[in-house]
Design an enzyme around this catalytic site. Structure first.
Site, PDB file in Angstrom:
ATOM      1  N   ASP A   6      46.178  20.750  50.243  1.00 55.92           N
ATOM      2  CA  ASP A   6      45.851  21.603  49.097  1.00 55.92           C
ATOM      3  C   ASP A   6      46.684  22.865  49.248  1.00 55.92           C
ATOM      4  O   ASP A   6      46.399  23.709  50.085  1.00 55.92           O
ATOM      5  CB  ASP A   6      44.346  21.921  49.119  1.00 55.92           C
ATOM      6  CG  ASP A   6      43.957  22.969  48.068  1.00 55.92           C
ATOM      7  OD1 ASP A   6      44.816  23.377  47.261  1.00 55.92           O
ATOM      8  OD2 ASP A   6      42.772  23.381  48.066  1.00 55.92           O
ATOM      9  N   LYS A  68      52.539  31.028  44.554  1.00 56.49           N
ATOM     10  CA  LYS A  68      52.458  29.774  43.796  1.00 56.49           C
ATOM     11  C   LYS A  68      52.650  30.027  42.298  1.00 56.49           C
ATOM     12  O   LYS A  68      53.113  29.166  41.563  1.00 56.49           O
ATOM     13  CB  LYS A  68      51.109  29.126  44.056  1.00 56.49           C
ATOM     14  CG  LYS A  68      50.921  27.783  43.381  1.00 56.49           C
ATOM     15  CD  LYS A  68      49.618  27.166  43.828  1.00 56.49           C
ATOM     16  CE  LYS A  68      49.312  25.870  43.127  1.00 56.49           C
ATOM     17  NZ  LYS A  68      48.036  25.313  43.617  1.00 56.49           N
ATOM     18  N   GLU A 145      44.944  18.663  41.195  1.00 51.39           N
ATOM     19  CA  GLU A 145      43.843  19.220  41.988  1.00 51.39           C
ATOM     20  C   GLU A 145      42.470  18.757  41.519  1.00 51.39           C
ATOM     21  O   GLU A 145      41.660  18.322  42.335  1.00 51.39           O
ATOM     22  CB  GLU A 145      43.939  20.746  42.016  1.00 51.39           C
ATOM     23  CG  GLU A 145      45.062  21.200  42.941  1.00 51.39           C
ATOM     24  CD  GLU A 145      45.540  22.609  42.696  1.00 51.39           C
ATOM     25  OE1 GLU A 145      44.873  23.353  41.957  1.00 51.39           O
ATOM     26  OE2 GLU A 145      46.596  22.969  43.243  1.00 51.39           O
ATOM     27  N   ASP A 168      37.691  23.903  37.960  1.00 54.52           N
ATOM     28  CA  ASP A 168      38.335  24.452  39.161  1.00 54.52           C
ATOM     29  C   ASP A 168      38.959  25.809  38.858  1.00 54.52           C
ATOM     30  O   ASP A 168      39.992  25.908  38.204  1.00 54.52           O
ATOM     31  CB  ASP A 168      39.403  23.463  39.661  1.00 54.52           C
ATOM     32  CG  ASP A 168      40.139  23.955  40.909  1.00 54.52           C
ATOM     33  OD1 ASP A 168      39.864  25.081  41.372  1.00 54.52           O
ATOM     34  OD2 ASP A 168      40.990  23.209  41.421  1.00 54.52           O
TER      35      ASP A 168
HETATM   36  P1  ADP Z   1      43.360  28.652  45.224  1.00 51.32           P
HETATM   37  O1  ADP Z   1      42.987  27.272  44.858  1.00 51.32           O
HETATM   38  O2  ADP Z   1      44.026  29.402  44.138  1.00 51.32           O
HETATM   39  O3  ADP Z   1      44.063  28.795  46.517  1.00 51.32           O
HETATM   40  P2  ADP Z   1      40.670  29.183  46.091  1.00 51.32           P
HETATM   41  O4  ADP Z   1      39.966  28.030  45.530  1.00 51.32           O
HETATM   42  O5  ADP Z   1      40.799  29.287  47.560  1.00 51.32           O
HETATM   43  O6  ADP Z   1      42.027  29.449  45.385  1.00 51.32           O
HETATM   44  O7  ADP Z   1      39.926  30.464  45.523  1.00 51.32           O
HETATM   45  C1  ADP Z   1      40.397  31.731  45.815  1.00 51.32           C
HETATM   46  C2  ADP Z   1      39.706  32.709  44.936  1.00 51.32           C
HETATM   47  O8  ADP Z   1      38.308  32.607  45.134  1.00 51.32           O
HETATM   48  C3  ADP Z   1      40.103  34.126  45.252  1.00 51.32           C
HETATM   49  O9  ADP Z   1      40.399  34.811  44.052  1.00 51.32           O
HETATM   50  C4  ADP Z   1      38.868  34.683  45.914  1.00 51.32           C
HETATM   51  O10 ADP Z   1      38.702  36.045  45.644  1.00 51.32           O
HETATM   52  C5  ADP Z   1      37.770  33.892  45.248  1.00 51.32           C
HETATM   53  N1  ADP Z   1      36.558  33.851  46.062  1.00 51.32           N
HETATM   54  C6  ADP Z   1      36.357  33.249  47.251  1.00 51.32           C
HETATM   55  N2  ADP Z   1      35.110  33.484  47.684  1.00 51.32           N
HETATM   56  C7  ADP Z   1      34.516  34.263  46.753  1.00 51.32           C
HETATM   57  C8  ADP Z   1      33.222  34.864  46.613  1.00 51.32           C
HETATM   58  N3  ADP Z   1      32.296  34.720  47.535  1.00 51.32           N
HETATM   59  N4  ADP Z   1      32.993  35.600  45.501  1.00 51.32           N
HETATM   60  C9  ADP Z   1      33.932  35.765  44.566  1.00 51.32           C
HETATM   61  N5  ADP Z   1      35.142  35.238  44.633  1.00 51.32           N
HETATM   62  C10 ADP Z   1      35.445  34.494  45.715  1.00 51.32           C
HETATM   63 MG    MG Z   2      42.625  25.458  44.555  1.00 53.89          MG
END
Ligand code: ADP
Ligand code: MG
Length: 568
Positions: A6, A68, A145, A168
């Site tokens: 991922d 990205k 995804e 997502d």
């Molecule tokens: P990506 O798929 O883009 O890499 P993720 O699925 O890892 O992203 O999500 C990242 C996002 O989730 C970030 O913007 C982060 O701030 C948010 N995030 C993660 N945990 C929390 C939380 N507890 N509360 C609010 N936002 C969160």
């Molecule tokens: Mg993601």
């Protein structure tokens, strides 16, 4: 071995197929998520993940995140003396995850399934493939995804399922897919999304909200714009996460020895984010419409992506669908786990044989044509769809066209992706010159066949039956062409970067964190942190693992205390 990766905007995760199930692999710090952050200094020393994220505060000009979002563009960034594009940075992340797998299993993966947002364009998909090549990986499959998440969700009980919706919301992208499971076939009915919407945008909203209240801080004006941005973003990230579990949180920055805090309430944040919340609705509506399914007949709403943890997002979802979302899959892990399941399917030898996945094309693909109107005038640049969006893939569709003018000997075909009637509003993927025999207008037939594979890559075949002329084109986007030798040189450049030995990673992370705090404070606290850094560095030089572990524990505790109770 095929790794399932991922490659997220904010976080990356890697999983492998092992003993009949997908298994996530921890990084050198023992974490299952690795922040998508890279830092490179002038000497070519590089940091990836957590340490790079901390260097964002101290060395913003040497550090990047959210790259990205620039996949598939020509934009490059200079970090230290190294010029990198988004795909090189992605390659660095991929390489770091290959290291993790090698460390965990003793075997370095040479092949990978990499996930991409369903809404990633042709160009962005190609850039992702190239990132794999630069990292020395054979990319077996790109998988969307939400499809990966659906695989992870669908596989937990292997039951047949009425259509469900995967929602997502990550750091930078938003994807929606409608999926059905029947007789072991996981069928994606439709996908839609917004590849410029995610947690990052909510950070920006939060910064907009508090900025007027930070205006009086004189020290803030003295910091460089790069640092200011990094500082505010890191603070916003922390505040936003805190707001996920309480009704009020401080937006806090430390400058000098002073902590400046602005209290933010859930209501104020939700109001500021209202515009972003509205944008969540569009892709949902489009996916429902394209799949001919109404919201009421969805069996579940499956949440994926860290940003779905925000109560404001959950509330919006509950309102949108009139019910609570499902949380059986782990929002952070589902995509990587699904990629590993796909890897398992590809490598065979699993008890997954009965499972098949069918996906859809996220965009309409077609060519530009001219058309004669009722007055005999020719209108040019009109889009003629060949593969319509949300057609199941792999697919192959052909259309016939004919010449427009008398005695024309060539026909130029522009290949486009998008939904607009005028091709100028769609993305041009490439073009093709077709040789035709000189004949009166309309007498020469041209057949255009589009073949779209399971990774979302397009091939075009053109035939002129009258002459037997044939051409096959694997779409190589002109703007985006990167030759094999360029990929090689990118790879060589990355190999030159210095990386910290894996077993030192925890210490490196602790040092970057200390340096970050050192810069935040002034006065006695700063002096103390400075001394701790000197002491810790001295212990590291002794190379006594026992001593290092003790010192690490002590320093971590001291830094935690400084952060928890900063001097007022
Ligand atoms: P990506 O798929 O883009 O890499 P993720 O699925 O890892 O992203 O999500 C990242 C996002 O989730 C970030 O913007 C982060 O701030 C948010 N995030 C993660 N945990 C929390 C939380 N507890 N509360 C609010 N936002 C969160
Ligand atoms: Mg993601």
């Amino acid at each position: 071995m095929i790794a399932g990766i991922d490659l997220g905007t904010t976080n990356c995760a890697v999983a492998i197929w092992k003993d009949g199930k997908p298994e996530l692999i921890p990084n050198a710090l023992g974490d299952l998520l690795t922040p998508s952050a890279v830092s490179i200094d002038r000497s070519g020393q590089s940091w990836v993940g957590r340490a790079a994220l901390d260097r964002m505060a101290t060395h913003p000009e040497e550090t990047v995140t959210s790259f990205k979002r620039r996949m598939g563009t020509q934009a490059s960034t200079k970090l230290g003396k190294t010029t990198v594009r988004a795909e090189d940075l992605s390659a660095i992340m991929l390489r770091s995850m290959m290291d993790d797998v090698e460390h965990a299993t003793g075997e370095r993966p040479t092949e990978a399934v990499i996930t991409v947002p369903a809404y990633f364009s042709e160009r962005q998909r190609r850039a992702t493939r190239r990132a794999g090549e630069i990292a020395g990986l054979d990319v077996k499959r790109l998988i969307n995804e939400p499809t990966a998440a659906a695989l992870a969700f669908g596989l937990h009980d292997r039951e047949d399922r009425e259509p469900f919706l995967v929602f997502d919301l990550g750091g930078g992208t938003f994807d929606v897919s409608i999926v059905e499971m029947f007789d072991g076939i996981i069928e994606v009915r439709a996908s839609a999304g917004d590849n410029r919407l995610g947690g990052d945008d909510f950070n920006d909203a939060l910064i907009r909200l508090v900025e007027p209240q930070l205006a009086h801080i004189k020290e803030l004006e003295a910091v460089t714009p790069g640092k200011r941005k990094a500082m505010l973003t890191l603070a916003a990230e922390a505040t936003r996460k805190a707001l996920s579990s309480s009704a009020e949180a401080d937006f806090a920055i430390t400058l000098g020895d002073e902590r400046h805090a602005v209290s933010v309430t859930t209501e104020a944040f939700e109001e500021e984010a209202a515009g972003l919340i509205k944008r969540l609705r569009d892709p949902v509506t489009r996916a429902l419409r394209d799949s001919y399914i109404d919201a009421a007949s969805l069996s579940e709403i499956v949440l994926v992506g860290g940003a779905t943890r925000m109560p404001v997002v959950r509330k919006a979802i509950t309102r949108m669908f009139g019910r609570f979302p499902n949380s059986t899959v782990h929002p952070d892990h589902a995509v990587a786990l699904g990629a590993a399941i796909q890897a398992g399917l590809l490598s065979g030898g699993t008890d997954l044989e009965e499972i098949r996945v069918t996906d859809v094309a996220p965009f309409t693909l077609g060519i530009d044509v001219s058309d004669q109107d009722q007055f005999g005038n020719i209108q040019t640049g009109i889009f003629s769809p060949i593969i319509e969006r949300n057609t199941p893939v792999p697919t192959s569709r052909a259309h016939s066209y004919s010449t427009m003018r008398d005695n024309q000997t060539t026909v130029e075909i522009g290949i486009y992706q998008g939904e607009a009637r005028n091709v100028s509003n769609n993305i041009r993927l490439g073009d093709l010159k077709v040789k035709v025999p000189a004949k009166p207008a309309g007498q020469v037939e041209i057949q255009v066949r589009f073949t779209y594979d399971t990774s979302g890559l397009l091939e075009v075949d053109v035939d002129v039956p009258m002459t037997g002329w044939h051409k096959n084109l694997v779409i190589v986007d002109e703007e985006d062409k990167r030759s094999a030798s360029e990929i090689k040189s990118s790879r060589a450049a990355l190999e030159k970067l210095k990386v910290h030995p894996r077993d030192e990673e925890v210490n490196v992370v602790l040092l970057t964190r200390s340096q970050k705090l050192y810069e935040e404070f002034t006065g006695p606290t700063r002096e103390a942190i400075g001394q701790w850094i000197t002491q810790f560095t001295a212990v590291l030089e002794k190379q006594d693992p026992r001593m290092i572990a003790d010192a690490r524990e002590a320093l971590t505790k001291a830094l935690d205390e400084v952060e928890a109770n900063p001097p007022i």
